[in-house]
Scaffold this motif. Structure first.
Motif, PDB file in Angstrom:
ATOM      1  N   LYS A  22     -11.560   6.036   7.970  1.00 22.05           N
ATOM      2  CA  LYS A  22     -11.834   7.078   6.969  1.00 22.05           C
ATOM      3  C   LYS A  22     -11.357   6.630   5.590  1.00 22.05           C
ATOM      4  O   LYS A  22     -12.077   6.724   4.601  1.00 22.05           O
ATOM      5  CB  LYS A  22     -11.134   8.375   7.374  1.00 22.05           C
ATOM      6  CG  LYS A  22     -11.327   9.508   6.408  1.00 22.05           C
ATOM      7  CD  LYS A  22     -10.559  10.731   6.888  1.00 22.05           C
ATOM      8  CE  LYS A  22     -10.540  11.797   5.817  1.00 22.05           C
ATOM      9  NZ  LYS A  22      -9.666  12.923   6.189  1.00 22.05           N
ATOM     10  N   ARG A  23     -10.134   6.126   5.517  1.00 22.81           N
ATOM     11  CA  ARG A  23      -9.577   5.691   4.220  1.00 22.81           C
ATOM     12  C   ARG A  23     -10.335   4.486   3.679  1.00 22.81           C
ATOM     13  O   ARG A  23     -10.571   4.387   2.481  1.00 22.81           O
ATOM     14  CB  ARG A  23      -8.091   5.362   4.369  1.00 22.81           C
ATOM     15  CG  ARG A  23      -7.422   5.014   3.082  1.00 22.81           C
ATOM     16  CD  ARG A  23      -7.446   6.188   2.102  1.00 22.81           C
ATOM     17  NE  ARG A  23      -6.957   5.742   0.819  1.00 22.81           N
ATOM     18  CZ  ARG A  23      -7.532   5.991  -0.342  1.00 22.81           C
ATOM     19  NH1 ARG A  23      -8.610   6.725  -0.414  1.00 22.81           N
ATOM     20  NH2 ARG A  23      -7.026   5.520  -1.453  1.00 22.81           N
ATOM     21  N   GLU A  26     -13.409   5.812   2.071  1.00 22.08           N
ATOM     22  CA  GLU A  26     -13.069   6.461   0.805  1.00 22.08           C
ATOM     23  C   GLU A  26     -12.854   5.421  -0.293  1.00 22.08           C
ATOM     24  O   GLU A  26     -13.336   5.575  -1.416  1.00 22.08           O
ATOM     25  CB  GLU A  26     -11.806   7.310   0.961  1.00 22.08           C
ATOM     26  CG  GLU A  26     -12.005   8.561   1.771  1.00 22.08           C
ATOM     27  CD  GLU A  26     -10.694   9.280   2.086  1.00 22.08           C
ATOM     28  OE1 GLU A  26      -9.604   8.775   1.709  1.00 22.08           O
ATOM     29  OE2 GLU A  26     -10.754  10.354   2.706  1.00 22.08           O
ATOM     30  N   GLU A  30     -14.996   4.941  -3.706  1.00 22.47           N
ATOM     31  CA  GLU A  30     -14.336   4.961  -5.007  1.00 22.47           C
ATOM     32  C   GLU A  30     -14.633   3.683  -5.782  1.00 22.47           C
ATOM     33  O   GLU A  30     -14.884   3.713  -6.984  1.00 22.47           O
ATOM     34  CB  GLU A  30     -12.826   5.125  -4.843  1.00 22.47           C
ATOM     35  CG  GLU A  30     -12.409   6.494  -4.366  1.00 22.47           C
ATOM     36  CD  GLU A  30     -10.944   6.560  -3.959  1.00 22.47           C
ATOM     37  OE1 GLU A  30     -10.204   5.562  -4.136  1.00 22.47           O
ATOM     38  OE2 GLU A  30     -10.541   7.612  -3.440  1.00 22.47           O
TER      39      GLU A  30
END
Length: 94
Positions: A22-23, A26, A30
């Motif tokens: 998930k990170r 992200e 970004e």
């Protein structure tokens, strides 16, 4: 068969893997958005350089803008600046 401890460990490992995935996603999003904003900012600077010398403080302000709507607005005004040969409207927005 798994012991209770092994089963708990496997659940923790799965949760950690999901969180890492998930990170990672992200961070990828970004990074993509940041790269896109940087590219638009550079395109605006390139257009404005056709009108004249772009002051360093203007370059720094523009590099700090990441909002897509603001960059779109600035891009349109930069196109107008190239057509008119004047950065006045652009400076007012920045």
């Amino acid at each position: 068969y798994m012991t209770l401890g092994e089963w708990c460990d496997s659940l923790v490992e799965e949760a950690v893997e999901r969180e890492v995935e998930k990170r990672t996603e992200e961070i990828r999003e970004e990074s993509w958005a940041g790269g896109r904003a940087e590219g638009r900012g550079l395109a605006i600077l390139e257009m404005l350089s056709e009108v004249g010398t772009v002051p360093d403080d203007m370059c720094e302000k523009l590099k700090g803008i990441t909002d897509e709507e603001k960059l779109s607005e600035l891009f349109k005004v930069a196109v107008k600046a190239v057509k008119t040969g004047s950065m006045t409207d652009f400076l007012a927005l920045l």
